[in-house]
Scaffold this active site. Structure first.
Site, short mmCIF file in Angstrom:
data_model
loop_
_atom_site.label_atom_id
_atom_site.label_comp_id
_atom_site.label_asym_id
_atom_site.label_seq_id
_atom_site.Cartn_x
_atom_site.Cartn_y
_atom_site.Cartn_z
N GLN A 44 21.78 39.70 45.11
CA GLN A 44 21.80 40.68 44.03
C GLN A 44 21.72 40.06 42.65
O GLN A 44 21.36 40.74 41.68
CB GLN A 44 23.06 41.55 44.14
CG GLN A 44 23.07 42.42 45.39
CD GLN A 44 24.29 43.31 45.46
OE1 GLN A 44 25.30 42.91 46.02
NE2 GLN A 44 24.20 44.50 44.91
N HIS A 64 9.06 42.53 49.68
CA HIS A 64 7.65 42.20 49.49
C HIS A 64 6.73 42.97 50.43
O HIS A 64 5.53 42.71 50.48
CB HIS A 64 7.44 40.68 49.67
CG HIS A 64 8.11 39.86 48.62
ND1 HIS A 64 8.73 38.66 48.87
CD2 HIS A 64 8.29 40.09 47.29
CE1 HIS A 64 9.24 38.18 47.75
NE2 HIS A 64 8.99 39.03 46.79
N ASP A 77 13.55 38.85 43.25
CA ASP A 77 12.90 37.56 43.03
C ASP A 77 13.53 36.80 41.87
O ASP A 77 13.69 35.57 41.93
CB ASP A 77 11.41 37.76 42.75
CG ASP A 77 10.63 38.21 43.97
OD1 ASP A 77 11.24 38.39 45.04
OD2 ASP A 77 9.39 38.39 43.85
N ARG A 102 34.64 36.29 42.96
CA ARG A 102 34.15 36.46 44.31
C ARG A 102 32.62 36.45 44.30
O ARG A 102 32.00 37.28 43.64
CB ARG A 102 34.67 37.77 44.92
CG ARG A 102 34.18 37.97 46.33
CD ARG A 102 34.51 39.34 46.90
NE ARG A 102 33.80 39.48 48.18
CZ ARG A 102 33.27 40.60 48.63
NH1 ARG A 102 33.37 41.71 47.94
NH2 ARG A 102 32.64 40.61 49.79
N HIS A 147 26.91 38.12 52.95
CA HIS A 147 26.86 39.38 52.20
C HIS A 147 25.43 39.94 52.29
O HIS A 147 24.73 40.06 51.30
CB HIS A 147 27.27 39.15 50.74
CG HIS A 147 27.60 40.41 50.00
ND1 HIS A 147 28.74 40.57 49.24
CD2 HIS A 147 26.95 41.59 49.90
CE1 HIS A 147 28.76 41.77 48.69
NE2 HIS A 147 27.68 42.41 49.08
N ASN A 191 31.01 40.64 54.54
CA ASN A 191 31.22 41.75 53.62
C ASN A 191 30.71 43.03 54.25
O ASN A 191 29.54 43.13 54.65
CB ASN A 191 30.45 41.52 52.31
CG ASN A 191 30.61 42.70 51.36
OD1 ASN A 191 31.68 42.90 50.78
ND2 ASN A 191 29.57 43.52 51.22
N GLU A 192 31.59 44.01 54.37
CA GLU A 192 31.26 45.37 54.79
C GLU A 192 30.52 45.44 56.13
O GLU A 192 29.33 45.76 56.19
CB GLU A 192 30.44 46.09 53.71
CG GLU A 192 31.19 46.26 52.40
CD GLU A 192 30.48 47.17 51.41
OE1 GLU A 192 29.39 47.68 51.74
OE2 GLU A 192 31.02 47.37 50.32
N ASN A 332 36.97 47.21 50.38
CA ASN A 332 36.03 47.69 49.37
C ASN A 332 36.15 49.21 49.31
O ASN A 332 35.85 49.88 50.29
CB ASN A 332 34.60 47.30 49.73
CG ASN A 332 34.37 45.79 49.70
OD1 ASN A 332 35.27 45.03 49.38
ND2 ASN A 332 33.16 45.37 50.03
N TYR A 334 35.59 52.86 46.97
CA TYR A 334 34.90 53.49 45.86
C TYR A 334 35.16 55.00 45.76
O TYR A 334 35.29 55.54 44.68
CB TYR A 334 33.38 53.29 45.99
CG TYR A 334 32.92 51.87 45.77
CD1 TYR A 334 32.57 51.41 44.50
CD2 TYR A 334 32.82 50.99 46.83
CE1 TYR A 334 32.13 50.11 44.30
CE2 TYR A 334 32.38 49.68 46.64
CZ TYR A 334 32.04 49.25 45.37
OH TYR A 334 31.60 47.96 45.18
N GLU A 401 36.35 44.98 46.37
CA GLU A 401 35.39 45.69 45.51
C GLU A 401 35.95 47.04 45.12
O GLU A 401 36.53 47.73 45.96
CB GLU A 401 34.04 45.92 46.23
CG GLU A 401 33.18 44.71 46.42
CD GLU A 401 31.83 45.04 47.07
OE1 GLU A 401 31.37 46.20 46.92
OE2 GLU A 401 31.26 44.15 47.71
#
Length: 498
Positions: A44, A64, A77, A102, A147, A191-192, A332, A334, A401
């Protein structure tokens, strides 16, 4: 609880509170040893997708494709160009005053082919330099091994649906512990898992974009848990004594709120919580899947004509392998969903949703964010932590998170500040009044970044990134200034009580 105790607690809540968006805030400081941090993930933010010997991963491949499945044809990219700007990012973390950062390791940057026969020393050096820079500024590295970015060579072989993945992951983890473990004391294996498995192999939104609902996610879950356990055992056997670190896993999901106080809705809430959190935490704590998960999937598999359950079984040896393999659990969090039992059961429906027997939704009237899946419901944070603390007593928790998105990356992000305040208030309540053992909190995210299939349309950052600038200029938002005060005072408002 005695009535007098309830009255006393209500007086305390009233005394130690102010209001934000009409909601009462707990204004007591967080404990002195409570850690605050910020997070990102390799694909990310790093960019440099084909530089310095890095191999292709699943996201390089996906972004791509022509036509692209990513909104606006966005790619990672370059992303935030953190591969070249890591020192600037660490200076932002220093500015925030965080205790830890993290971040995740790119498997294909370290092992370009996906296999441990070839270690890319330039990739290793990048992470060593980042860790060195963090430690020079007294910022603790908290490192996620996986991740969501998987070497394409391994995805081509079926990814996490193939048992072959397990030992390849352990090989990668061993390289990570060997190369970085002297300086890294906090590790997160995955992660997750629910995003990797349910969204990745069930819905086909992540990983290889191939969906196998009701089957693929369970194969992935089973292999992920065994890979996690083998990596934890390997660290315990080979590295813990000399490196003295801890290893955990980060689980994600909504708080599941019953839509009414009826027994049916309460049962639906408990069932979906077990399918969301219990599916992963229960094996790690107790050695096997939750009873309701096992019963539901087994029963429906038989009725659907399968010769064996779509949810694989652990052997007795694997139960012993998996049980107790976490020094902490990352959460995590939200948002929240409401639930009620499904209506008539269509037995031909082979899917995770049908296996739960539950319908979930988010009310239109709840406060929106910049992400359709993220509705603001701060009370859910306390409820989730309370449920976790009650169901998994003695397990140390850290929020790995929590954050709020908008669509424009505005610098005047008062809604993000309010979100953080209200969620942290409920988190503080869970610690103070519910006895939840929580030792840290992580803001998602340090930077506006690539949000997977949503591209750059959703902004979670404490710092704005100008993706139209070759320099990827970072600018502090109002929330960054607020968070920097929080990290120094342990206080979510201007005037806190001890």
């Amino acid at each position: 609880m005695a009535l007098s105790s309830v009255f006393f607690i209500s007086i305390l809540i009233s005394y130690y509170s102010v209001k934000s968006y009409g909601e009462e805030l707990n204004t007591k400081k967080f404990p002195k040893d409570f850690m605050f941090g910020a997070a990102t993930a390799s694909y990310q933010v790093e960019g440099a997708w084909n530089e310095d010997g890095k191999g292709e991963n699943n996201w390089d491949h996906i972004t791509h494709l022509v036509p692209s499945p990513i909104l606006n044809n966005d790619t990672g990219d370059i992303a935030c160009d953190s591969y070249h700007k890591y020192k600037e990012d660490v200076s932002l973390l220093k500015e925030l005053g965080v205790d830890f950062y993290r971040f995740s390791l790119s498997w294909s940057r370290i092992l370009p082919s996906g296999f441990d026969n070839e270690v890319n020393q330039l990739g290793v050096e990048y992470y060593r330099n980042l860790i060195k820079e963090l430690r020079a500024h007294n910022i603790t590295p908290v490192v996620t091994i996986f991740h969501w970015d998987l070497p394409q060579t391994i995805q081509d072989l079926g990814g996490l649906q193939n048992d072959f993945f397990i030992d390849r992951y352990v090989d990668f983890a061993r390289v990570c512990f060997r190369e970085f473990g002297e300086e890294v004391k906090y590790w997160i294996t995955f992660n997750e898992p629910s995003s990797i498995c349910y969204l990745g192999y069930g819905r086909g939104w992540l990983m290889g974009l191939a969906s196998s609902p009701g089957i693929g996610e369970y194969l992935c879950d089973h292999n992920l848990l065994r890979a996690h356990a083998k990596a934890w055992r390997m660290y315990d056997d080979e590295f813990r004594k000399s490196q003295n670190g801890v290893v955990g896993i980060s689980i994600s999901g909504d708080w599941i709120e019953p839509s009414t106080d009826s027994s049916a809705d309460l049962e639906a809430s408990e069932t979906l919580l077990q399918f969301t959190f219990g599916l992963y935490i229960h094996p790690i704590v107790h050695g096997d899947y939750p009873e309701v998960v096992r019963t539901n999937v087994d029963k429906r598999s038989v009725l659907q004509g399968f010769s064996q359950s779509r949810l694989p079984r652990f052997t007795q040896e694997e139960v012993q392998l998996i049980r107790g393999t976490s020094d902490f659990i990352g959460i995590n969090m939200y948002t929240t969903s409401l639930v009620t039992p499904r209506g008539s059961d269509n037995i031909s429906d082979i899917s995770f949703e049908a296996d739960t027997g539950v319908t979930s939704w988010k009310p239109e009237e709840w406060e929106n964010s910049g992400s359709s899946w993220l509705k603001v419901y701060p009370k859910g944070a306390r409820q989730l932590l309370k449920w976790l603390g009650s169901n998994y007593k003695g397990v140390k928790l850290i929020i790995t998170e929590n954050g709020y998105s908008d669509n424009n990356g505005t610098l005047e992000d008062d809604k993000r500040i309010s979100y953080y305040q209200r969620y942290l208030s409920n988190i503080r309540d869970a610690m103070e009044f519910d006895g939840v053992d929580l030792f840290g909190y992580t803001a998602w995210s340090l930077l506006d970044n690539f949000e997977w299939i949503s591209g750059y349309s959703q902004k979670f950052g404490l710092y704005q990134v100008d993706f139209n600038s070759p320099n990827r200029t970072r600018t502090a938002k109002k929330s960054a200034k607020w968070y920097s005060k929080l990290t120094r005072t342990k206080c979510i408002v201007d005037d806190c009580t001890e």
